[in-house]
Design a protein around this motif. Sequence first.
Motif, PDB file in Angstrom:
ATOM      1  N   VAL A 137      10.109   9.786   7.560  1.00 14.57           N
ATOM      2  CA  VAL A 137       9.535   8.462   7.349  1.00 14.57           C
ATOM      3  C   VAL A 137       9.628   7.673   8.654  1.00 14.57           C
ATOM      4  O   VAL A 137      10.709   7.576   9.255  1.00 14.57           O
ATOM      5  CB  VAL A 137      10.260   7.710   6.219  1.00 14.57           C
ATOM      6  N   ALA A 138       8.511   7.092   9.095  1.00 10.66           N
ATOM      7  CA  ALA A 138       8.514   6.248  10.283  1.00 10.66           C
ATOM      8  C   ALA A 138       9.131   4.896   9.943  1.00 10.66           C
ATOM      9  O   ALA A 138       8.819   4.313   8.896  1.00 10.66           O
ATOM     10  CB  ALA A 138       7.098   6.069  10.819  1.00 10.66           C
ATOM     11  N   VAL A 139      10.022   4.400  10.792  1.00 11.63           N
ATOM     12  CA  VAL A 139      10.735   3.151  10.531  1.00 11.63           C
ATOM     13  C   VAL A 139      10.359   2.133  11.596  1.00 11.63           C
ATOM     14  O   VAL A 139      10.349   2.440  12.795  1.00 11.63           O
ATOM     15  CB  VAL A 139      12.259   3.374  10.523  1.00 11.63           C
TER      16      VAL A 139
ATOM     17  N   TRP B  32      16.182   7.821   6.770  1.00  9.72           N
ATOM     18  CA  TRP B  32      14.732   7.762   6.556  1.00  9.72           C
ATOM     19  C   TRP B  32      13.992   8.529   7.643  1.00  9.72           C
ATOM     20  O   TRP B  32      13.044   9.258   7.366  1.00  9.72           O
ATOM     21  CB  TRP B  32      14.282   6.298   6.538  1.00  9.72           C
ATOM     22  N   ARG B  33      14.425   8.359   8.891  1.00  9.14           N
ATOM     23  CA  ARG B  33      13.745   9.065   9.981  1.00  9.14           C
ATOM     24  C   ARG B  33      13.908  10.571   9.842  1.00  9.14           C
ATOM     25  O   ARG B  33      12.974  11.335  10.109  1.00  9.14           O
ATOM     26  CB  ARG B  33      14.293   8.602  11.333  1.00  9.14           C
TER      27      ARG B  33
ATOM     28  N   GLY C 205       0.835  -1.190   0.000  1.00 11.87           N
ATOM     29  CA  GLY C 205       0.000   0.000   0.000  1.00 11.87           C
ATOM     30  C   GLY C 205       0.873   1.244   0.000  1.00 11.87           C
ATOM     31  O   GLY C 205       1.777   1.396  -0.833  1.00 11.87           O
ATOM     32  N   ALA C 206       0.610   2.138   0.972  1.00 14.85           N
ATOM     33  CA  ALA C 206       1.408   3.367   1.090  1.00 14.85           C
ATOM     34  C   ALA C 206       2.695   3.146   1.863  1.00 14.85           C
ATOM     35  O   ALA C 206       3.532   4.047   1.957  1.00 14.85           O
ATOM     36  CB  ALA C 206       0.579   4.466   1.760  1.00 14.85           C
TER      37      ALA C 206
ATOM     38  N   ARG D 295      10.789   6.283  -1.603  1.00 14.32           N
ATOM     39  CA  ARG D 295      10.149   7.541  -1.982  1.00 14.32           C
ATOM     40  C   ARG D 295       8.624   7.423  -1.908  1.00 14.32           C
ATOM     41  O   ARG D 295       8.045   6.460  -2.397  1.00 14.32           O
ATOM     42  CB  ARG D 295      10.578   7.948  -3.386  1.00 14.32           C
ATOM     43  N   GLY D 296       8.008   8.424  -1.314  1.00 13.43           N
ATOM     44  CA  GLY D 296       6.560   8.476  -1.211  1.00 13.43           C
ATOM     45  C   GLY D 296       5.991   7.671  -0.063  1.00 13.43           C
ATOM     46  O   GLY D 296       4.786   7.730   0.192  1.00 13.43           O
ATOM     47  N   ALA D 297       6.799   6.921   0.616  1.00 18.40           N
ATOM     48  CA  ALA D 297       6.300   6.107   1.723  1.00 18.40           C
ATOM     49  C   ALA D 297       6.279   6.931   3.008  1.00 18.40           C
ATOM     50  O   ALA D 297       7.186   7.709   3.272  1.00 18.40           O
ATOM     51  CB  ALA D 297       7.180   4.869   1.905  1.00 18.40           C
ATOM     52  N   ARG D 298       5.228   6.741   3.800  1.00 18.49           N
ATOM     53  CA  ARG D 298       5.159   7.390   5.101  1.00 18.49           C
ATOM     54  C   ARG D 298       5.666   6.476   6.211  1.00 18.49           C
ATOM     55  O   ARG D 298       5.955   6.924   7.305  1.00 18.49           O
ATOM     56  CB  ARG D 298       3.730   7.820   5.398  1.00 18.49           C
ATOM     57  N   ARG D 299       5.755   5.202   5.934  1.00 14.88           N
ATOM     58  CA  ARG D 299       6.230   4.227   6.906  1.00 14.88           C
ATOM     59  C   ARG D 299       7.029   3.163   6.163  1.00 14.88           C
ATOM     60  O   ARG D 299       6.670   2.766   5.063  1.00 14.88           O
ATOM     61  CB  ARG D 299       5.057   3.588   7.647  1.00 14.88           C
TER      62      ARG D 299
END
Length: 380
Positions: free
Chosen positions: A80-82, A75-76, A16-17, A45-49
């Motif tokens: 972006v949540a990791v 990423w953080r 998904g996202a 890219r484009g990912a929130r998590r």
Amino acid sequence: MRGADHAGWAKSGRNGADGVMTLGGRWTLAFVPDLEAALGKLDARGARRVRVDLAAVEALDSGGAWLLHRQLRRWRDSGVAVELSGASDAQAALLERMAIAEEERKPLARPFEGAFRGLVERVGKGTFHTLGEARALIAFLGAVVTTWIAAWRRPARVRMTSVVHHVERIGIDALPILGLLAFLIGVVLAFQGADQLRQYGAEVFTVNLLGVSVLREIGVLITAILVAGRTGSAFTAEIGTMKVNQEVDAMRTIGLDPMETLVLPRLLALALALPLLVFYANLMALTGGAAMAMLGLGLSLDQFLEQLASAVKINTYLVGLIKAPVFALLIGLVACYEGLKVTGSAESVGVHTTRSVVKSIFLVILADAVFSVVFSWLRI
């Protein structure tokens, strides 16, 4: 990326996202170039998590953990949540150590501040540190008093062999250097005093100056400073070395109290030896002054002793002698306290030995100033 040599690999995917990063193989120092290339191909890219799956990782050392931690941090930092999954306890602990190490190396961001504000801050920190050290030293004094009361009730527990040994080291072994130092100080005091009093035709009062200054102040002060530098530093280094070698922990394990075994005998030895050293230093300083008076002023020994007897009373000698046990307590407390604070390194021994000497001399001079004010107030 996969390889026949089991180098670490990484691949990215989507749920998904959310981004899904799957890692595997050997993430070790030997494959760092391949690992950097694999991480460079990951696309979040484009990912929130982003979920990072480590279940297929066969081995992870500090080199691979650092590369992975650096990528997770990027990423953080980009928002972006990791989330880590599939990591073993050892792998999770290693990644956590990487984060702690980076945090310790990171310079603290400080806003610009004026010189006055920085000065106030340093003074405040120094004040709180000094108050903390004073509180800890007072607590250590309380522990020593408690140990002394217990030993007083059971005198057989006091290790007199150790006390006699330390009295020999503190007292007898220090006689040559202390005697020479005190003799030379007596010569200097007599010479300088005569040089100034000669302008008024009062050279004979050099004996008065010498007697009062040596017996009230100089003799006990010089002796205490010498003992602080010679014996206090030795006590700190000895106990500190025992701490480094875990001998103090071993003593506690077999039921021996370090306060009773290490601290109390040294304090008792100092309390016994320092007054005797003060008497010896006074005698040598007066001998040096007498030699200078006879050679420089033409006084006979009988004239010197007669003038000294008229200038010095028994109270003059007792005032100086009363200070000796107090100075001994301060030197012994600081020396043993700093020795027991040593941690497991040779550098720590050197640091605390230096602190022991500096603190001891400072407290001795401070106590001497307090004594002077009190005796002046009491008109002694």
